[in-house]
Design a protein around this motif. Structure first.
Motif, PDB file in Angstrom:
ATOM      1  N   LEU A 193       0.837  -1.204   0.000  1.00  0.00           N
ATOM      2  CA  LEU A 193       0.000   0.000   0.000  1.00  0.00           C
ATOM      3  C   LEU A 193       0.869   1.250   0.000  1.00  0.00           C
ATOM      4  O   LEU A 193       0.577   2.243  -0.669  1.00  0.00           O
ATOM      5  CB  LEU A 193      -0.914   0.010   1.222  1.00  0.00           C
ATOM      6  CG  LEU A 193      -1.914  -1.155   1.296  1.00  0.00           C
ATOM      7  CD1 LEU A 193      -2.877  -0.956   2.458  1.00  0.00           C
ATOM      8  CD2 LEU A 193      -2.681  -1.286  -0.012  1.00  0.00           C
ATOM      9  N   GLN A 194       1.977   1.174   0.741  1.00  0.00           N
ATOM     10  CA  GLN A 194       2.890   2.311   0.804  1.00  0.00           C
ATOM     11  C   GLN A 194       3.489   2.583  -0.583  1.00  0.00           C
ATOM     12  O   GLN A 194       3.638   3.737  -0.995  1.00  0.00           O
ATOM     13  CB  GLN A 194       4.005   1.976   1.791  1.00  0.00           C
ATOM     14  CG  GLN A 194       4.539   3.188   2.525  1.00  0.00           C
ATOM     15  CD  GLN A 194       5.567   2.764   3.561  1.00  0.00           C
ATOM     16  OE1 GLN A 194       5.491   1.661   4.106  1.00  0.00           O
ATOM     17  NE2 GLN A 194       6.529   3.624   3.819  1.00  0.00           N
ATOM     18  N   LEU A 195       3.802   1.501  -1.272  1.00  0.00           N
ATOM     19  CA  LEU A 195       4.338   1.630  -2.631  1.00  0.00           C
ATOM     20  C   LEU A 195       3.314   2.312  -3.537  1.00  0.00           C
ATOM     21  O   LEU A 195       3.639   3.254  -4.269  1.00  0.00           O
ATOM     22  CB  LEU A 195       4.696   0.237  -3.152  1.00  0.00           C
ATOM     23  CG  LEU A 195       4.841   0.068  -4.672  1.00  0.00           C
ATOM     24  CD1 LEU A 195       6.006   0.903  -5.181  1.00  0.00           C
ATOM     25  CD2 LEU A 195       5.047  -1.397  -5.030  1.00  0.00           C
ATOM     26  N   TYR A 196       2.073   1.853  -3.459  1.00  0.00           N
ATOM     27  CA  TYR A 196       1.029   2.440  -4.301  1.00  0.00           C
ATOM     28  C   TYR A 196       0.866   3.921  -3.970  1.00  0.00           C
ATOM     29  O   TYR A 196       0.686   4.747  -4.850  1.00  0.00           O
ATOM     30  CB  TYR A 196      -0.295   1.700  -4.106  1.00  0.00           C
ATOM     31  CG  TYR A 196      -0.232   0.236  -4.505  1.00  0.00           C
ATOM     32  CD1 TYR A 196       0.462  -0.175  -5.649  1.00  0.00           C
ATOM     33  CD2 TYR A 196      -0.855  -0.763  -3.740  1.00  0.00           C
ATOM     34  CE1 TYR A 196       0.535  -1.512  -6.009  1.00  0.00           C
ATOM     35  CE2 TYR A 196      -0.789  -2.095  -4.101  1.00  0.00           C
ATOM     36  CZ  TYR A 196      -0.088  -2.471  -5.234  1.00  0.00           C
ATOM     37  OH  TYR A 196      -0.012  -3.785  -5.587  1.00  0.00           O
ATOM     38  N   TYR A 197       0.939   4.221  -2.692  1.00  0.00           N
ATOM     39  CA  TYR A 197       0.797   5.622  -2.276  1.00  0.00           C
ATOM     40  C   TYR A 197       1.922   6.460  -2.887  1.00  0.00           C
ATOM     41  O   TYR A 197       1.695   7.555  -3.391  1.00  0.00           O
ATOM     42  CB  TYR A 197       0.838   5.699  -0.746  1.00  0.00           C
ATOM     43  CG  TYR A 197       0.425   7.042  -0.228  1.00  0.00           C
ATOM     44  CD1 TYR A 197      -0.914   7.336  -0.002  1.00  0.00           C
ATOM     45  CD2 TYR A 197       1.371   8.041   0.010  1.00  0.00           C
ATOM     46  CE1 TYR A 197      -1.310   8.581   0.456  1.00  0.00           C
ATOM     47  CE2 TYR A 197       1.000   9.292   0.461  1.00  0.00           C
ATOM     48  CZ  TYR A 197      -0.346   9.553   0.694  1.00  0.00           C
ATOM     49  OH  TYR A 197      -0.731  10.798   1.130  1.00  0.00           O
ATOM     50  N   LYS A 198       3.138   5.896  -2.837  1.00  0.00           N
ATOM     51  CA  LYS A 198       4.295   6.617  -3.385  1.00  0.00           C
ATOM     52  C   LYS A 198       4.154   6.831  -4.892  1.00  0.00           C
ATOM     53  O   LYS A 198       4.660   7.801  -5.446  1.00  0.00           O
ATOM     54  CB  LYS A 198       5.582   5.832  -3.103  1.00  0.00           C
ATOM     55  CG  LYS A 198       6.459   6.491  -2.040  1.00  0.00           C
ATOM     56  CD  LYS A 198       7.643   5.633  -1.654  1.00  0.00           C
ATOM     57  CE  LYS A 198       8.766   5.645  -2.668  1.00  0.00           C
ATOM     58  NZ  LYS A 198       9.868   4.702  -2.303  1.00  0.00           N
ATOM     59  N   LEU A 199       3.437   5.882  -5.530  1.00  0.00           N
ATOM     60  CA  LEU A 199       3.225   6.017  -6.981  1.00  0.00           C
ATOM     61  C   LEU A 199       2.136   7.043  -7.279  1.00  0.00           C
ATOM     62  O   LEU A 199       1.938   7.417  -8.430  1.00  0.00           O
ATOM     63  CB  LEU A 199       2.834   4.663  -7.573  1.00  0.00           C
ATOM     64  CG  LEU A 199       3.971   3.656  -7.769  1.00  0.00           C
ATOM     65  CD1 LEU A 199       3.419   2.258  -8.005  1.00  0.00           C
ATOM     66  CD2 LEU A 199       4.863   4.070  -8.943  1.00  0.00           C
ATOM     67  N   GLY A 200       1.423   7.469  -6.248  1.00  0.00           N
ATOM     68  CA  GLY A 200       0.403   8.508  -6.446  1.00  0.00           C
ATOM     69  C   GLY A 200      -1.023   7.995  -6.266  1.00  0.00           C
ATOM     70  O   GLY A 200      -1.980   8.760  -6.344  1.00  0.00           O
TER      71      GLY A 200
END
Lengths: 317, 317
Positions: B285-292
DNA sequence: CGTATTATTGTAAGTACTTACGTAAGTTAT
DNA sequence: ATAACTTACGTAAGTACTTACAATAATACG
């Protein structure tokens, strides 16, 4: 934190400690980043062994600059984690020869990679600053190896004290001080002898009239040191009655008095200055040695029981 | 010692520690020089209290940058040596208010004098070097406060890894890898569902033919990551089948794959990219958040049981 | 007003080293 | 060959801090 700002470099040691703790704390994070089951403190030992297997505990300690005890403890832990193994030395059964296990060897490439990353990161960190920490540490270590901190502090203090110490010529008003200072140390280490009291009670008759001199040292409003030069013959003077009160010892006051006495002997045309002391008085002998006095082989008999060593300083005119 | 030369700045922490130990060791000598019955580690606490009596343990700790526990211990020792005393706070009975005893107050002037000497000596020591240690430490502390060592090392590693990671377009030869990587994590956290197997066994029919894309990430000769973009309608693509093998996690590979997928969606004229995941998968989820990507409120029903969160990334053309 | 939370401190145990000391193995002198 | 020493190592305890936890006091909240 404002403590450091206020104290400035007085707290250099504390600050170094704090920074090193910060660094080692963050080092743990770095290992977590690489998910290595490895503790930062193992690194120096492990790295040394990986580079050159078959070294003994003592050799590793030598290489990384820790004690053998520290290495021994780390090796024990590494063995527990199956990263290194130890065997008895072949020729010398006392030696614990350390080498990597298969698991340790497998870890080594990753660790090297991580070390390279850390190195690049810290080098960048150091390059960011105007004053390079690594080089500065090297310089300070070198400087401290030359002269220890205590040595440097002593130099500062001696200079400060020197400005506050006054060497005074004897006058009758100092007779009580002259006696007190000498009685103090004689009574502490030996027994007062009749010869002592004569000279201390009537310095005028026993020291000055025969061509001698007396000086006193004042420090912060108190008379804390005394010293006399007694004429033995035209060419010989005796340095005697050297006394510094315990509270003022170690401040270089004895040396100052001695210097003045020797200078006076030289001015009076003496060929040598002689003294008697006791081997129990270590610091005093050291002071005489620093003034240039050396032990004499045969000697004139002394009127004092406590004297078991004689020294002299030849003066070239 | 040659370890430091070989390892260079990798061992910065160790070296700082060694130097600080050397300094504190010599500090003990300095106290001996002044014949003060005082231990170096008391200094920061004692000094703070002497300067401003009536501070509590916590306040002193704050001032010197140690923990309250350390201060508490030092205060206890100082009390034992009759240098300070503690009373309960007047308004607040929890506070231990510290002040100097008569003996402590008597010691303070000498200590101040000594501190001044030490300061002068260390300042001379620092001035000897071309790279000022004190200033260098300040700069490094500041730099570390901005970005931690771990952060810096991670940046170095990410850069190194990025050069070694290749993102590959799907081809039939990667079907097995594509399936393996996804099965690995699904089976670890959830249960494989029929919908999974369909897409993983026949990606061509279920993902590519309907207008989707698949990428794989290769790192050091192994395929360690996968990711797919599935066409939902003309304006909407779904980011799915994102998988990175555990050994390669944390290297930023997921982010690289995600970036490629989003870029492709944008190139295909999508207005938004959608995805489904599970709140159990924190790092993902953190990765997705970082992707925007951001959480969507209402959502289309999912064919997967395990999905309990939906996210989307609006694309402005 | 009673209870839950927060603040302040003290104590215990851990950390990463050190010094001190004991034991066993090797070396040299008698 | 035996005694006296030196060397190598491991263990224990100390150091100067830390973190973790427990106890008590103060404050906030209903």
């Amino acid at each position: 934190m404002d403590f450091f700002e206020q104290m400035g470099s007085t707290a250099l040691g504390s600050r170094l400690r704090r920074l090193s703790e910060q660094m080692t704390g963050q080092a743990a994070e770095v290992y977590a980043l690489y998910r290595l089951p490895f503790e930062p403190r193992w690194f120096p030992v492990f790295c040394t062994v990986a580079r050159q297997p078959g070294q003994s505990v003592g050799e590793v300690a030598q290489a990384i600059g820790h004690t053998h005890a520290a290495v021994s403890q780390v090796v024990k832990e590494l063995v527990r984690h199956d990263l290194v193994s130890i065997e008895r030395g072949e020729a010398d059964l006392r030696r614990s020869v350390v080498s990597l296990t298969a698991k340790g060897a497998a870890l080594w490439p990753t660790l090297q990679e991580q070390a390279a990353d850390v190195r690049q990161a810290t080098e960048a960190l150091l390059a960011e600053s105007r004053h390079n920490l690594w080089l500065a540490m090297g310089e300070v270590e070198h400087a401290l190896a030359q002269h220890s901190l205590a040595h440097r502090v002593k130099a500062v203090r001696d200079q400060r004290v020197a400005a506050e110490v006054q060497v005074l010529d004897y006058g009758p008003q100092y007779q009580a001080d002259f006696k007190r200072l000498n009685v103090e140390w004689i009574a502490r280490y030996f027994r007062l002898e009749p010869a002592d009291l004569k000279a201390l009670d009537e310095p005028d008759a026993y020291i000055l009239q025969p061509g001698g001199h007396i000086w006193l040292a004042a420090y912060r409003g108190a008379v804390v040191g005394a010293c006399a030069l007694i004429k033995l013959d035209t060419h010989t003077y005796e340095l005697a009655k050297m006394a510094v009160s315990p509270a003022a010892q170690g401040l270089g006051i004895g040396f100052r008095l001695g210097e003045v006495a020797v200078a006076q002997a030289r001015a009076l045309g003496a060929r040598r200055v002689y003294l008697e002391s006791n081997t129990k008085l270590g610091p005093a002998l050291q002071l005489y040695y620093k003034l240039g006095f050396r032990k004499t082989v045969a000697g004139t008999p002394s009127p004092y029981e406590r004297c078991n060593i004689q020294m002299e300083l030849p003066l070239t005119p």
